[in-house]
Scaffold this active site. Structure first.
Site, short mmCIF file in Angstrom:
data_model
loop_
_atom_site.label_atom_id
_atom_site.label_comp_id
_atom_site.label_asym_id
_atom_site.label_seq_id
_atom_site.Cartn_x
_atom_site.Cartn_y
_atom_site.Cartn_z
N ASN A 1 0.87 -1.18 0.00
CA ASN A 1 0.00 0.00 0.00
C ASN A 1 0.91 1.23 0.00
O ASN A 1 1.52 1.55 1.01
CB ASN A 1 -0.89 -0.03 1.25
CG ASN A 1 -1.73 1.22 1.40
OD1 ASN A 1 -1.79 2.05 0.48
ND2 ASN A 1 -2.36 1.38 2.55
N LYS B 1 0.12 4.28 -0.22
CA LYS B 1 -0.49 5.47 0.41
C LYS B 1 -0.28 6.69 -0.50
O LYS B 1 -0.25 6.54 -1.72
CB LYS B 1 0.06 5.66 1.82
CG LYS B 1 -0.05 4.36 2.64
CD LYS B 1 0.20 4.51 4.10
CE LYS B 1 0.04 3.16 4.79
NZ LYS B 1 0.15 3.23 6.23
N HIS C 1 -9.19 1.03 5.20
CA HIS C 1 -7.91 1.30 5.86
C HIS C 1 -8.14 2.25 7.04
O HIS C 1 -8.95 3.17 6.96
CB HIS C 1 -6.91 1.90 4.87
CG HIS C 1 -5.52 1.87 5.41
ND1 HIS C 1 -5.07 2.80 6.31
CD2 HIS C 1 -4.51 0.99 5.22
CE1 HIS C 1 -3.82 2.50 6.65
NE2 HIS C 1 -3.46 1.40 6.00
N GLU D 1 -6.51 4.68 8.05
CA GLU D 1 -6.31 6.11 7.73
C GLU D 1 -7.57 6.69 7.06
O GLU D 1 -7.91 7.84 7.28
CB GLU D 1 -5.07 6.26 6.83
CG GLU D 1 -3.79 6.04 7.63
CD GLU D 1 -2.65 5.42 6.84
OE1 GLU D 1 -2.65 5.46 5.61
OE2 GLU D 1 -1.72 4.89 7.51
N GLU E 1 -4.89 -4.91 10.65
CA GLU E 1 -3.86 -3.88 10.83
C GLU E 1 -4.11 -3.14 12.14
O GLU E 1 -4.89 -2.18 12.17
CB GLU E 1 -3.89 -2.88 9.66
CG GLU E 1 -3.62 -3.49 8.31
CD GLU E 1 -3.08 -2.46 7.32
OE1 GLU E 1 -2.04 -2.74 6.72
OE2 GLU E 1 -3.69 -1.38 7.18
N GLY F 1 3.00 2.32 10.78
CA GLY F 1 3.94 3.44 10.61
C GLY F 1 4.68 3.82 11.89
O GLY F 1 5.35 4.84 11.94
N SER G 1 3.98 -2.12 10.21
CA SER G 1 5.43 -2.16 10.40
C SER G 1 6.08 -3.49 10.02
O SER G 1 7.04 -3.92 10.66
CB SER G 1 5.81 -1.77 11.84
OG SER G 1 5.39 -0.44 12.10
P1 13P Z 1 3.45 0.40 7.62
O1 13P Z 1 3.96 -0.88 7.01
O2 13P Z 1 4.15 1.63 7.13
O3 13P Z 1 3.36 0.32 9.12
O4 13P Z 1 1.93 0.57 7.10
C1 13P Z 1 1.06 -0.51 7.17
C2 13P Z 1 -0.17 -0.15 6.44
O5 13P Z 1 -0.91 0.74 6.84
C3 13P Z 1 -0.47 -0.89 5.19
O6 13P Z 1 -1.76 -0.62 4.76
#
Ligand code: 13P
Length: 249
Positions: free
Chosen positions: A9, A11, A94, A96, A166, A172, A212
């Site tokens: 992803n 983003k 997601h 976010e 997740e 992150g 992560s």
């Molecule tokens: P990270 O791998 O940067 O922690 O992000 C995970 C994520 O949100 C994948 O959708």
């Protein structure tokens, strides 16, 4: 046998030029594997990525989609817009999107229905926040996210659903759920599916872990019996790193 999947992803990262560079590097790095590899670049790079990846086993997903067929929804992208450029997978739910764009379970249920009506496979994300885990409510929160957005579906619809657990506190942050925490949650999710549908259905759904994941920890996480792969954020932005994760099975 469940599908093993590693999805990146991206983003809101990589402009058109940088996206094409990364896609080309991924193509060079990619060796035949039984793992399904998916990348989700921003909308502006989807078509170019699709074209560059033509004939390769790496597929392309969108990071979001609107539930309406079309209309006055400025700034949004519809299911048929995605299928018209050959994109057949979408990430929905997601954290976010839930946190910054107020996406609710109810809205996600509608997006899920629209995607399925267009034959689009869904990588459906969910996960608890740190406060939920501290209050030992992670199972309750996760079960309700899944139930509210997905339990209206018929059993056959699940052929087009991939789940992605997740935990918000691991996204992150550099803090990963331990392989045991991931396994415990994935087993709980599978049991929740088995109770609502059938053990056979639960056994067939791929459940990815995200938060992560790096090349240094992927092998151990992916070795857990109920973890069928990963949804990768930051580490998906580097071709060598992402390919190393793909090769961690
Ligand atoms: P990270 O791998 O940067 O922690 O992000 C995970 C994520 O949100 C994948 O959708």
């Amino acid at each position: 046998m469940r599908k093993q999947i590693v999805a990146g992803n991206w983003k809101m990262n990589k402009d058109y030029v940088d996206s094409e560079i990364l896609v080309s590097k991924l193509l060079e790095q990619h060796h035949h594997s039984t793992t399904d590899v998916i990348i989700a670049p921003p909308f502006t790079n989807l078509l170019a990525a699709k074209n560059t990846l033509k004939g390769s086993p790496i597929s392309v997903a969108a990071q979001n989609m609107h539930f309406a067929e079309n209309g006055a929804y400025t700034g949004e992208v519809s299911a048929s817009m995605l299928t018209s450029i050959g994109v057949k997978t979408v990430i929905l739910g997601h954290s976010e999107r839930r946190a910054y764009f107020n996406e609710t379970d109810e809205m996600l249920a509608k997006k899920v229905d629209t995607a399925l009506a267009h034959g689009i496979r869904i990588i459906f994300c969910f996960g608890e926040e740190l406060a939920d885990r501290k209050a030992k409510k992670e199972n309750e929160v996760v079960a309700s996210q899944i139930k509210n957005a997905l339990f209206h579906l018929s059993a056959s619809a699940w052929d087009h659903i991939v789940l992605a657990y997740e935990p918000v506190w691991a996204i992150g942050t550099g803090e990963t759920a331990s392989p045991e925490q991931a396994q415990d949650m994935h087993a709980f999710i599978r049991k929740t599916l088995a109770d609502q549908y059938t053990p056979a259905l639960a056994d067939a759904v791929s459940i990815l872990y995200g938060g992560s994941v790096k090349s240094a920890n992927a092998k151990e996480i992916f070795s857990k019996p109920d973890v069928d792969g990963g949804l990768i954020g930051g580490a998906a932005l580097d071709a060598e790193h992402f390919s190393a994760i793909v090769n961690s099975f």
